[in-house]
Scaffold this active site. Structure first.
Site, short mmCIF file in Angstrom:
data_model
loop_
_atom_site.label_atom_id
_atom_site.label_comp_id
_atom_site.label_asym_id
_atom_site.label_seq_id
_atom_site.Cartn_x
_atom_site.Cartn_y
_atom_site.Cartn_z
N LEU A 54 0.83 -1.21 0.00
CA LEU A 54 0.00 0.00 0.00
C LEU A 54 0.86 1.26 0.00
CD1 LEU A 54 0.06 1.49 3.00
CD2 LEU A 54 -1.37 -0.42 3.63
N CYS A 95 9.46 3.90 3.46
CA CYS A 95 9.76 2.66 2.74
C CYS A 95 10.95 2.74 1.80
CB CYS A 95 8.52 2.20 1.98
SG CYS A 95 7.26 1.58 3.10
N LYS A 124 14.47 3.30 3.43
CA LYS A 124 14.78 2.19 4.35
C LYS A 124 15.01 0.89 3.59
CE LYS A 124 11.05 0.27 6.59
NZ LYS A 124 11.00 -1.17 6.37
P1 NAD Z 1 4.49 2.12 11.96
O1 NAD Z 1 5.72 2.56 12.65
O2 NAD Z 1 3.49 3.11 11.48
O3 NAD Z 1 3.70 1.08 12.90
C1 NAD Z 1 4.30 0.03 13.57
C2 NAD Z 1 3.50 -0.19 14.86
O4 NAD Z 1 3.94 -1.39 15.47
C3 NAD Z 1 3.70 0.92 15.90
O5 NAD Z 1 2.45 1.45 16.25
C4 NAD Z 1 4.38 0.21 17.06
O6 NAD Z 1 4.03 0.73 18.33
C5 NAD Z 1 3.87 -1.20 16.87
N1 NAD Z 1 4.64 -2.24 17.56
C6 NAD Z 1 5.98 -2.32 17.73
N2 NAD Z 1 6.29 -3.46 18.40
C7 NAD Z 1 5.13 -4.11 18.63
C8 NAD Z 1 4.80 -5.34 19.26
N3 NAD Z 1 5.75 -6.12 19.79
N4 NAD Z 1 3.51 -5.71 19.34
C9 NAD Z 1 2.53 -4.90 18.83
N5 NAD Z 1 2.79 -3.73 18.21
C10 NAD Z 1 4.06 -3.34 18.10
O7 NAD Z 1 4.99 1.21 10.76
P2 NAD Z 1 4.30 1.00 9.33
O8 NAD Z 1 4.58 2.17 8.46
O9 NAD Z 1 2.90 0.55 9.53
O10 NAD Z 1 5.16 -0.22 8.78
C11 NAD Z 1 5.02 -1.52 9.29
C12 NAD Z 1 5.75 -2.48 8.36
O11 NAD Z 1 5.14 -2.47 7.08
C13 NAD Z 1 7.22 -2.13 8.12
O12 NAD Z 1 7.94 -3.31 7.98
C14 NAD Z 1 7.17 -1.36 6.81
O13 NAD Z 1 8.39 -1.42 6.12
C15 NAD Z 1 6.08 -2.09 6.08
N6 NAD Z 1 5.39 -1.30 5.05
C16 NAD Z 1 5.05 -0.01 5.30
C17 NAD Z 1 4.36 0.72 4.34
C18 NAD Z 1 4.00 2.17 4.57
O14 NAD Z 1 3.64 2.84 3.60
N7 NAD Z 1 4.06 2.70 5.78
C19 NAD Z 1 4.00 0.11 3.13
C20 NAD Z 1 4.33 -1.21 2.92
C21 NAD Z 1 5.03 -1.91 3.90
#
Ligand code: NAD
Length: 434
Positions: free
Chosen positions: A154, A264, A267
């Site tokens: 996304l 993304c 990183k």
């Molecule tokens: P984010 O930082 O917005 O959210 C991560 C959440 O995980 C935080 O709220 C944090 O408090 C929580 N967390 C940490 N440890 C935890 C645990 N042990 N148990 C429960 N919750 C916990 O991150 P994001 O942007 O949503 O990204 C998440 C993953 O998805 C990453 O690997 C990222 O690379 C990937 N991703 C992100 C996007 C994007 O557009 N943001 C798109 C595709 C993939």
């Protein structure tokens, strides 16, 4: 009926929880950040993502989506558990997997019966296999389990739409049972004829890094072309339009700008390059993409400092601190190095962003001033700098901007305006590659 748990209520976790509950599955979402859960329980999304709050409210009203700070409740109640915690970069580019393994460890503590664990976070090749081995050790003699990886594609700013109609769904697994379970969960997407790709763990993990590296390469490429267009006297927008017509190239991700950013692309390119550099197989294209992206930040600053000769005491209004329009996310925003360098060179900055100003205040504090809108940001300045492609910046009342500025100068790093029009109005108009 399958019950779903989502660990991590960030951009990806919350979108997954909201999306799957909209498909009709009962979802419990949990996060270690108790404040986040508190605000979600009040129906408030703690970051800006268009439409997400409305979709969330619908699912909450139907009783299909709940939030709890207690991971054990979410895990025990679920048949399928999605892990969507952050996997940030360490300074050397490697991936910090401690949140991921903390989440998996929590899952193992509360599992007493068979469940499917789905890794949604972006993780380096081999990680899902490590998760499987870790759970195998922890759950030996307790219960069976299945593991799959299902990387997310996304885009922030259109997260819900992308979740509801993704270009493709990638499922990495080493057995057929998780495929059947995920096909059931994603049935509405199968009905929408979204292509599904089934493969092994490592290939699924590599697909995510390859996709993001390719996108980063496209952005860095057109930005590199924009820099040489300045020397050649050519127009990068026309070049982008012309080469984008070629179906082998395609028009997407060919908009020149101040450099890619966000949570993304920077990183994931750094992680990809680091991972294979460490293993003796460097990725020279990706290494060059990262360097080229940094050059674009420096080049944008150079454009501004060249114009004024010295930036000492020059007052500038900066439009946009978010990494792109449509989000409050400032992670790795190109605005950060650009603003930092401008401050170092002595410029006095007034910042405005429609959604990311709180984040900006946290980052720069008293080092900058902050405006309520675009026109206040322009008031009394020696120039205005457009860094983010917010739709409202595209529709500025240029007469008002001209009146507000003390010198009619616009640095348009998103190519939102036509040079001829701005020059006709008496502006000095500076863009990259035009
Ligand atoms: P984010 O930082 O917005 O959210 C991560 C959440 O995980 C935080 O709220 C944090 O408090 C929580 N967390 C940490 N440890 C935890 C645990 N042990 N148990 C429960 N919750 C916990 O991150 P994001 O942007 O949503 O990204 C998440 C993953 O998805 C990453 O690997 C990222 O690379 C990937 N991703 C992100 C996007 C994007 O557009 N943001 C798109 C595709 C993939």
């Amino acid at each position: 009926m399958d019950k779903v748990a989502v660990l991590g209520a960030g951009y990806v976790g919350l979108t997954t929880a909201v999306g799957l509950s909209a498909f009709g599955w009962p979802v419990v979402c949990t996060d270690v950040d108790k404040e986040k859960i508190e605000s979600l329980n009040k129906g408030q999304v703690p970051f800006f993502e268009p439409g997400l709050e409305e979709w969330m409210a619908q699912s909450m009203q139907k009783g299909l989506l709940t939030f709890t700070p207690d991971a054990s409740i979410a895990i025990r109640s679920a048949d399928v558990i999605f892990v969507a915690v952050g996997t940030p970069s360490l300074p050397d580019g490697s991936v910090e997997l401690s949140d991921l393994f903390a989440a998996v460890s929590t899952i193992s503590e509360h599992m007493t019966e068979d469940k499917l664990i789905v890794i949604k976070s972006t993780v380096p090749p081999g990680t899902t296999q490590r998760v499987k081995e870790f759970l195998g050790e922890r759950l030996a003699g307790i219960c069976s389990f299945e593991v799959a990886t299902n990387p997310e594609f996304l885009r922030e700013g259109s997260a819900i739409a992308d979740f509801m109609k993704p270009d493709r769904v990638v499922i990495g697994t080493d057995r057929s049972v998780p495929i059947e379970r995920l096909q059931r969960i994603y049935q509405p997407l199968i009905e929408r004829e979204v292509p599904f790709i089934y493969t092994n763990f490592q290939t699924a993990e590599m697909i995510k890094y390859s996709a993001n590296s390719f996108l980063a390469m496209k952005v860095a490429f057109i930005n590199e072309i924009s820099r040489v267009c300045d020397l050649a006297g050519a127009d990068v927008l026309t070049i982008a339009r012309a080469i984008g017509q070629d179906p082998r190239i395609g028009p997407a991700y060919l908009q020149p700008g101040p450099g890619y950013g966000g949570s993304c692309l920077p990183k994931d390119t750094a992680a990809f390059a680091h991972f294979f550099r460490e293993r003796g197989m460097p990725l020279p294209i990706i290494e060059a993409v990262m360097e080229s992206n940094h050059m674009q930040h420096r080049y944008a600053v150079q454009k501004i400092s060249d114009y004024y000769n010295t930036l000492d005491g020059i007052k500038l209004g900066v439009l946009g601190t978010a990494f792109k329009g449509g989000t409050s996310d400032m992670r790795q925003s190109p605005a950060i190095p650009i603003i930092n360098q401008l401050l170092q060179l002595g410029a006095e900055l007034t910042l405005y962003d429609p959604q990311a100003l709180d984040e900006a205040r946290q980052l720069w504090g008293d080092a900058c001033l902050y405006a309520e809108d675009e026109y206040e940001a322009a008031a009394g300045q020696d120039g205005i700098v457009i860094v983010t492609d917010w739709p409202s910046f595209r529709q500025l009342d240029l007469d008002r901007v001209a009146q507000a500025l003390s010198r009619k100068v616009m640095f348009d790093f998103r190519s939102l305006y036509q040079r001829a029009k701005l020059e006709q109005m008496g502006f000095d108009y500076i863009a990259i590659g035009r």
